[in-house]
Design a protein around this motif. Structure first.
Motif, short mmCIF file in Angstrom:
data_model
loop_
_atom_site.label_atom_id
_atom_site.label_comp_id
_atom_site.label_asym_id
_atom_site.label_seq_id
_atom_site.Cartn_x
_atom_site.Cartn_y
_atom_site.Cartn_z
N THR A 155 1.99 0.04 -24.77
CA THR A 155 2.36 0.82 -25.96
C THR A 155 1.13 1.16 -26.79
O THR A 155 1.01 2.28 -27.30
N ALA A 156 0.24 0.19 -26.93
CA ALA A 156 -1.01 0.46 -27.66
C ALA A 156 -1.80 1.56 -26.97
O ALA A 156 -2.37 2.45 -27.63
N CYS A 157 -1.85 1.51 -25.64
CA CYS A 157 -2.56 2.55 -24.88
C CYS A 157 -1.91 3.91 -25.09
O CYS A 157 -2.60 4.92 -25.28
N LEU A 158 -0.59 3.95 -25.07
CA LEU A 158 0.12 5.22 -25.32
C LEU A 158 -0.18 5.75 -26.70
O LEU A 158 -0.41 6.95 -26.89
N ARG A 159 -0.17 4.85 -27.68
CA ARG A 159 -0.47 5.27 -29.05
C ARG A 159 -1.88 5.83 -29.14
O ARG A 159 -2.12 6.86 -29.78
N LYS A 160 -2.84 5.15 -28.51
CA LYS A 160 -4.23 5.63 -28.55
C LYS A 160 -4.37 6.98 -27.88
O LYS A 160 -5.03 7.89 -28.41
N ARG A 161 -3.76 7.12 -26.72
CA ARG A 161 -3.87 8.39 -25.99
C ARG A 161 -3.14 9.50 -26.73
O ARG A 161 -3.59 10.66 -26.72
N TYR A 162 -2.03 9.17 -27.36
CA TYR A 162 -1.29 10.18 -28.14
C TYR A 162 -2.14 10.66 -29.31
O TYR A 162 -2.27 11.87 -29.54
N LEU A 163 -2.72 9.71 -30.04
CA LEU A 163 -3.57 10.10 -31.16
C LEU A 163 -4.76 10.92 -30.68
O LEU A 163 -5.12 11.93 -31.30
N SER A 164 -5.38 10.49 -29.59
CA SER A 164 -6.52 11.22 -29.05
C SER A 164 -6.14 12.65 -28.68
O SER A 164 -6.86 13.61 -28.99
N ALA A 165 -4.98 12.80 -28.04
CA ALA A 165 -4.53 14.13 -27.65
C ALA A 165 -4.27 15.00 -28.87
O ALA A 165 -4.64 16.18 -28.91
N VAL A 166 -3.67 14.42 -29.90
CA VAL A 166 -3.37 15.17 -31.12
C VAL A 166 -4.65 15.58 -31.83
O VAL A 166 -4.79 16.73 -32.29
N LEU A 167 -5.60 14.66 -31.93
CA LEU A 167 -6.86 14.96 -32.62
C LEU A 167 -7.65 16.07 -31.93
O LEU A 167 -8.40 16.80 -32.59
N HIS A 168 -7.46 16.20 -30.63
CA HIS A 168 -8.25 17.18 -29.88
C HIS A 168 -7.48 18.48 -29.62
O HIS A 168 -7.92 19.29 -28.80
N GLN A 169 -6.36 18.65 -30.30
CA GLN A 169 -5.68 19.94 -30.23
C GLN A 169 -6.25 20.87 -31.30
O GLN A 169 -6.85 20.44 -32.28
N SER A 170 -6.03 22.15 -31.11
CA SER A 170 -6.55 23.14 -32.06
C SER A 170 -5.78 23.10 -33.36
O SER A 170 -4.65 22.60 -33.43
N ILE A 171 -6.40 23.62 -34.41
CA ILE A 171 -5.72 23.72 -35.70
C ILE A 171 -4.47 24.58 -35.57
O ILE A 171 -3.44 24.31 -36.20
N THR A 172 -4.56 25.60 -34.73
CA THR A 172 -3.40 26.47 -34.50
C THR A 172 -2.22 25.66 -33.98
O THR A 172 -1.07 25.86 -34.40
#
Length: 1214
Positions: free
Chosen positions: A62-79
């Motif tokens: 779950t911690a890994c999922l949370r980290k990867r989810y946050l990482s994916a969100v942070l690296h999406q465009s502002i759009t």
């Protein structure tokens, strides 16, 4: 175990027919009892190891999922963030969805795997004992799988719809709690509450629509399982009658194995809901995680193969060259039909300052977004020197740019941490803390922030609250400037960098910025034209195009030029005639009184309000009765659940009775054997039909009821928290992200407890009571020995484990609340995070928080799982005791075979029921704990002591002040030792336009907060029309005011919705058009394809700063209140817009509300002094006291502090 049981049946049969005597029976009983003890030891050890590993691994996954989810969100465009992911969805994913995954993968997955292994082992034993019987019975497995698959596909769509509605509700809650002061001032609680309740009602409706789906799923599944009993019994007996099996023991072994396997299937069914949630929650997480592959790693959005082709060394030289925008066209993704920039070309000269001016929405901030890589031009290109932007790594671009935004965004943490964030992604990021501290102090000194920071309780280590709420607007802006210049970037972007500063601070900071701009490419956006008059190039924009271009002097020489008109609008003519040769030193001396503003807000003390963690205990009986009374409209659902639970619970003693009859049937032969076996097989089939009905009710009704109760208490929780005093939200532990996490988690825990799981727990309790009753009725002696010799140990181990589990769950909730809160805060201000290159730092800090939690979980589970393993395995000792003592009773002919097997099987089911109880009790204890938390919150907005009605303001005599402060002293509740207002006395009369001026943090905004009744005064009194506000209803007092804050807040919805939010009912079109015109929005609105129905985005992100401020002004004017409060209300507006709005406000002063027909009074807090020179009275503040009072003319005649402020702002001094 079934092999042991099968062998003992043969022994008992031999004893019954006289083949062996009592002594031999006792000898064999002793022998087989040892096997139960061996099984207990093996099961305890294996359960401990498996559940420990499952728990630790699930937490880490779950911690890994949370980290990867946050990482994916942070690296999406502002759009992507503006169009596809709301703040509510993000918060829901990291809290509710992640918790669902953890719960399913920890104990639920372990228990389910245990059930599956039991099923497999049972059928292997059955195949070995009687393969024909095992194969025929195994046909129920595909039938059950088909039933689950068909209904599961249908339910998945419903679950997705439910998650979408919950995400929308979470977004609304986030907007409300992050702007609670705006909501209170607007009196918009009713509208937002109704909107929130509407979303929750949708969620409840979706849940009830799942009733036939889930009911059919669970009912058909259970029918298939218990129908297998009838089939197995009927076919097994026929095999025995036809002598196709070796002995009765072989059939009994096969049947008993099938019974255990089917019971395991039954237990597996109780986890179906958890795994359905796992599937939908996991899909929500994986959907975003998989997007990461669609974005080039930290490169320009949409960049091609050359995104990182330029060497870093070459890049560094590029940022010392010109920045070129060549034929750039752009439109925002949220408004594709509105062209923001049209074939725009501009050269930003290297080492020079380029100032962008023009009306709000003309495209100034858009240029900043393009240069920083937040957006990509639809046509044309942006170049750094001779290199196209797409060929440069985006982190390299942002590393070389320092940004100060119009609305400065700080992070929860200390002053030092916030300024040091400016070093993220640079070579200075890894230097020692002492070196960083030196750089931080130097940057703060340059930005004129060092002195106020050193007056904070812990200096640079002082926590500044959630997003800097403990600081004034000017203080936040100075820290943002410090953060931007600390890395000494070659490019500096100042987007209204000094708009929230007082005149003196602005002069000092502007001087520092002028020094910082030396040999640096600077882009400065400003509405205060005195701050950019020394710019090398001034670009005047309108509608996405360049209208004028030149220096300050050349543009002033242009007759009828736009820039010249803007400049003249900001002049203070009275100063020119009063200009004297006073030296700058004399003026500075007179301003010394303003250079030490008191710190208006700072971090909470340990005694701050934190009711979320310290709530009163509520007795269990009181709690349950409160819940059931509140949900009495669902009495029919509770009745059905009770009936279904009783059916499910009564099944276990009935099984014990039927199995006892099964064993005794083997003593028959011939036609009698076939006849009785057919009869008891029919009984099993009837039981299967009844069970199907019972579990249809439990599954379907439980799902709808649990969700409805959860949404009911989510709304109660929401309202209770929204009515908390404002001091409650000053605490960092009650930051919006923390509240959202509680709002998502606690009601879901109630859902887990109050729906199907409650029915399962009732079923287990009914089963336990009924099996014990049956055992006592059939054979009280054996029953009492087992009940008092075995069940207490099972119960004690389970209770001890649950107490440890509950304590740890509370700690875990707090730990995850902190990590989720941090992540939500960063994603909420993603533009700031990306501009600072903070993504790696955010990921690293988030990972550290999760890693600490995972370590704590591992340490805790090492001990806790001992008790869990014991509670799961002690039933084998209970069986050993029952088997041994029951065998002895049979050997002495005190019990017959029917009595023994009835009591023995009843005890087996009873002990299994207790084990299942503790397997599900974690949901119960979590639900009860969450219910206590919610119910302990008082939903009342205030006490109900009798209050006076508002005085008749239109009947006030000319000598009676409309508002009066009498010796008011005030300190914020969280820092009572720091005085903010000191014996403040002032009078404001009806119809006046008064202004409050002074340095940042001197108490001006505090005056407005006290007027809005956000806080109580410490001593003294505030009177309205001669009546103390303490004797008036807060809601009535707030109706007198319309407030426009320094940082305006808009809400998800269209322009019309936001404009009418502070109005009870709807705003008619004529009134709407009027206020939009007064706020200078008519032209802008008419240019939009959807007009007033244009969506403003979350927090108004689809609009520019000036446009947001004008919508907020329109919203305030629409309230038509008697008193208008303006806290830097026009700081983000250009001079023309500001002048027109000022004119509209002044001309509209005779409006007033229909209820209070009095000339409108205006109280304005302003740093831009040209906006308040026509005020009827100006109050000059310093350190919570009045130092000067008078009109603009009177104060300039005095040549005191106010006169010096005007001099500093209009550029007479440097």
């Amino acid at each position: 175990m079934t092999l042991i049981f099968g062998n003992t049946v043969t022994v008992f049969t031999n004893f019954a027919v006289g083949s062996i005597d009592g002594a031999e029976l006792r000898s064999k009983i002793n022998h087989y009892t040892l096997y139960f003890i061996y099984l207990f030891i093996a099961r305890t050890g294996l359960t401990y190891i498996s559940m420990l590993l499952f728990s630790v691994v699930a937490t880490n996954i779950t911690a890994c999922l949370r980290k990867r989810y946050l990482s994916a969100v942070l690296h999406q465009s502002i759009t992507f963030h503006e169009t596809s992911l709301s703040s509510g969805e993000f918060s829901l994913a990291l809290s509710t969805h992640s918790n669902s995954v953890r719960t399913a993968l920890a104990e639920k997955f372990g228990m389910s795997l245990k059930c599956i292994s039991t099923i497999v082992a049972a059928f292997v034993v059955a195949l070995h004992s009687q393969w024909k019987l095992a194969l025929v019975t195994s046909t129920v497995i595909p039938a059950a799988v088909v039933a689950i698959s068909f209904t599961g596909a249908m339910d998945e769509k419903k679950e997705t719809s439910l998650n979408n509605v919950k995400a929308a509700a979470a977004t609304l809650a986030e907007e409300l709690f992050s702007s609670i002061r705006t909501v209170r001032s607007l009196g918009a609680e009713g509208k937002l509450f109704a909107q929130y309740k509407g979303l929750l009602d949708q969620a409840s409706a979706i849940a009830w629509s799942r009733l036939p789906i889930v009911g059919t799923q669970v009912g058909s599944y259970m029918f298939a399982l218990y129908g297998a009993y009838a089939l197995a019994f009927w076919y097994g007996m026929h095999l025995y009658a036809r002598h196709e099996t070796k002995s009765s023991g072989a059939v009994i072994t096969a049947l008993f194995s099938i019974m255990i396997g089917i019971n395991a299937f039954s237990e597996l069914a109780t986890h179906l809901g958890t795994f359905m949630k796992l599937r939908s929650s996991g899909e929500e997480l994986i959907k975003i995680i998989n997007l990461e592959r669609n974005v080039a790693s930290r490169s320009f959005p949409g960049g091609g193969k050359g995104a990182s082709s330029v060497a870093e060394e070459k890049c560094l030289d590029l940022f010392r060259r010109d920045i070129l925008l060549e034929n750039v066209s752009f439109h925002y993704p949220t408004r594709p039909k509105v062209q923001t920039l049209k074939d725009f070309s501009l050269t930003l000269q290297a080492g020079k300052t380029t100032a962008l001016v023009g009306p709000s929405g003309c495209g100034k901030s858009t240029i900043v977004g393009l240069v920083l890589g937040w957006y990509r031009a639809s046509a044309g290109e942006v170049r750094f020197g001779d290199c196209v932007m797409e060929d440069i790594p985006i982190e390299t671009i942002r590393k070389n740019i320092g940004l100060v935004q119009q609305e400065p965004c700080l992070f929860t943490g200390t002053v030092f941490e916030n300024v040091a964030y400016g070093l993220s992604g640079t070579s200075f990021e890894e230097v020692s803390e002492s070196e960083k501290r030196e750089m931080v102090i130097k940057a703060c000194t340059t930005a004129n922030a060092h002195e106020f920071v050193m007056r904070l309780p812990q200096g640079y280590d002082t926590a500044i609250g959630n997003r800097g709420t403990s600081l004034s607007g000017g203080q936040k802006q100075r820290l943002a400037i410090s953060r931007a210049i600390i890395k000494n970037p070659p490019i500096l972007i100042l987007d209204e960098a000094t708009s929230a500063l007082d005149a003196q601070s602005e002069a000092v900071v502007q001087h520092a910025l002028d020094n910082a701009q030396h040999n640096r490419t600077t882009i400065s956006i400003a509405h205060r034209l005195t701050t950019i008059k020394s710019a090398d190039q001034i670009v005047v924009m309108r509608n996405g195009s360049i209208i004028e271009l030149g220096t300050h002097n050349s543009l002033l020489d242009t007759d009828e030029g736009i820039y010249r008109r803007l400049w003249e609008a900001q002049l203070i003519p009275a100063l020119i005639s009063h200009h004297s040769p006073d030296s700058d030193e004399d003026i500075s001396t007179k301003l010394q009184v303003l250079e030490k503003p008191i710190t208006e807000r700072f971090v909470d003390t340990p005694g701050s309000d934190n009711e979320a963690c310290n709530h009163p205990s509520i007795k269990l009986t009181t709690l349950l009765s409160t819940i059931f009374r509140a949900q009495r409209r669902y009495w029919w659902a509770y009745l059905l659940l009770l009936v279904g639970s009783i059916i499910g619970g009564a099944l276990f003693p009935l099984q014990a009775y039927l199995y006892a009859k099964l064993v005794t049937t083997f003593q028959l032969t011939g036609a009698a054997l076939v006849s009785r076996s057919n009869f008891w097989a029919l009984m099993w089939f009837i039981v299967a039909l009844v069970v199907a009905v019972g579990y249809f009710i439990v599954g379907g009704v439980g799902t709808g009821l649990g969700e409805s109760i959860a949404q009911y208490y989510r709304f109660q929780y929401f309202v209770s928290l929204a009515w908390k005093p404002l001091s409650y939200f000053d605490s960092e532990s009650n930051a919006p992200s923390a509240i959202l996490n509680r709002l998502a988690t606690d009601p879901e825990n109630i859902n887990s407890f109050a729906g199907s799981n409650l029915a399962v727990l009732v079923t287990i309790l009914v089963s336990l009571i009924s099996t014990i009753t049956l055992a006592l009725a059939v054979g009280w002696k054996l029953a009492l020995v087992v009940i008092f010799g075995g069940l207490p140990f099972i119960f004690s181990a389970g209770v001890f484990h649950e107490r440890m589990e509950n304590g740890f769950e509370e700690k875990s909730a707090k730990a995850f609340e902190g990590s989720v809160g941090f992540a939500s805060e960063c994603v909420g201000i993603l533009k700031t995070v990306s501009a600072l290159n903070m993504e790696p730092l955010v990921e690293k800090r988030f990972a550290a928080l999760l890693s600490e939690h995972c370590t704590n979980v591992a340490r805790y589970q090492i001990v806790a799982m001992i008790w869990f393993a014991l509670s799961e395995s002690i039933e084998l000792l209970c069986m050993a005791l029952a088997f041994w003592y029951g065998g002895r009773l049979m050997s002495f002919h005190e019990y017959n075979t029917t009595q023994f097997f009835t009591v023995f099987v009843a005890i087996i089911f009873g002990s299994q029921s207790m084990g299942q109880f503790f397997a599900h009790s974690s949901d119960m204890f979590k639900g009860l704990s969450s219910a206590r938390t919610i119910l302990s919150q008082s939903a009342a907005p205030h006490n109900h002591t009798a209050k006076l009605p508002l005085p008749q303001l239109d009947a006030l005599s000319s000598n009676t002040p409309l508002i009066e402060f009498r010796n008011v002293c005030f300190s914020y509740p969280t820092r009572p030792t720091i005085p903010i207002l000191r014996n403040l006395n002032l009078k404001i009369y009806a119809g006046q336009f008064v202004a409050l001026v002074g340095s940042s943090g001197c108490g001006k905004s505090t005056v407005l907060q006290l007027l809005e009744r956000f806080y109580e005064v410490e001593s003294g009194d505030i009177l309205i029309g001669g009546v103390s506000v303490k004797n008036l209803e807060d809601s009535d007092v707030r109706k007198l005011y319309s407030l426009v804050s320094q940082e305006p807040t808009l809400y998800s919805g269209n322009v019309q919705y936001n404009t009418s939010l502070g109005v009870s009912g709807s705003l008619d079109r004529e009134k709407l058009d009027q206020v939009l015109k007064q706020a200078q929005l008519s032209e802008f609105i008419s240019s939009l394809p959807e007009g007033i129905n244009t969506e403003v985005g979350a927090r108004g992100t689809a609009l520019s700063g000036g446009q947001k401020q004008r919508v907020a002004i329109a919203r305030a004017l629409a309230q038509d209140s008697a008193i208008l409060l303006l806290d830097e209300a026009t700081s983000a507006l250009d001079s023309n817009s500001e002048r027109e709005i000022q004119k509209a406000i002044i001309n509209g002063q005779n409006g007033g509300s229909s209820e209070v027909a009095v000339k409108r009074t205006v109280i304005a807090v302003a740093h831009r002094l040209s906006t308040i020179q026509h005020s009827d009275c100006i109050f000059v503040f310093d350190q919570g006291q009045l130092v000067e009072t008078g009109t603009h003319h009177e104060l300039t005649e005095k040549k005191g502090v106010y006169w010096c402020l005007c001099k500093a702002q209009t550029g007479w001094i440097e």
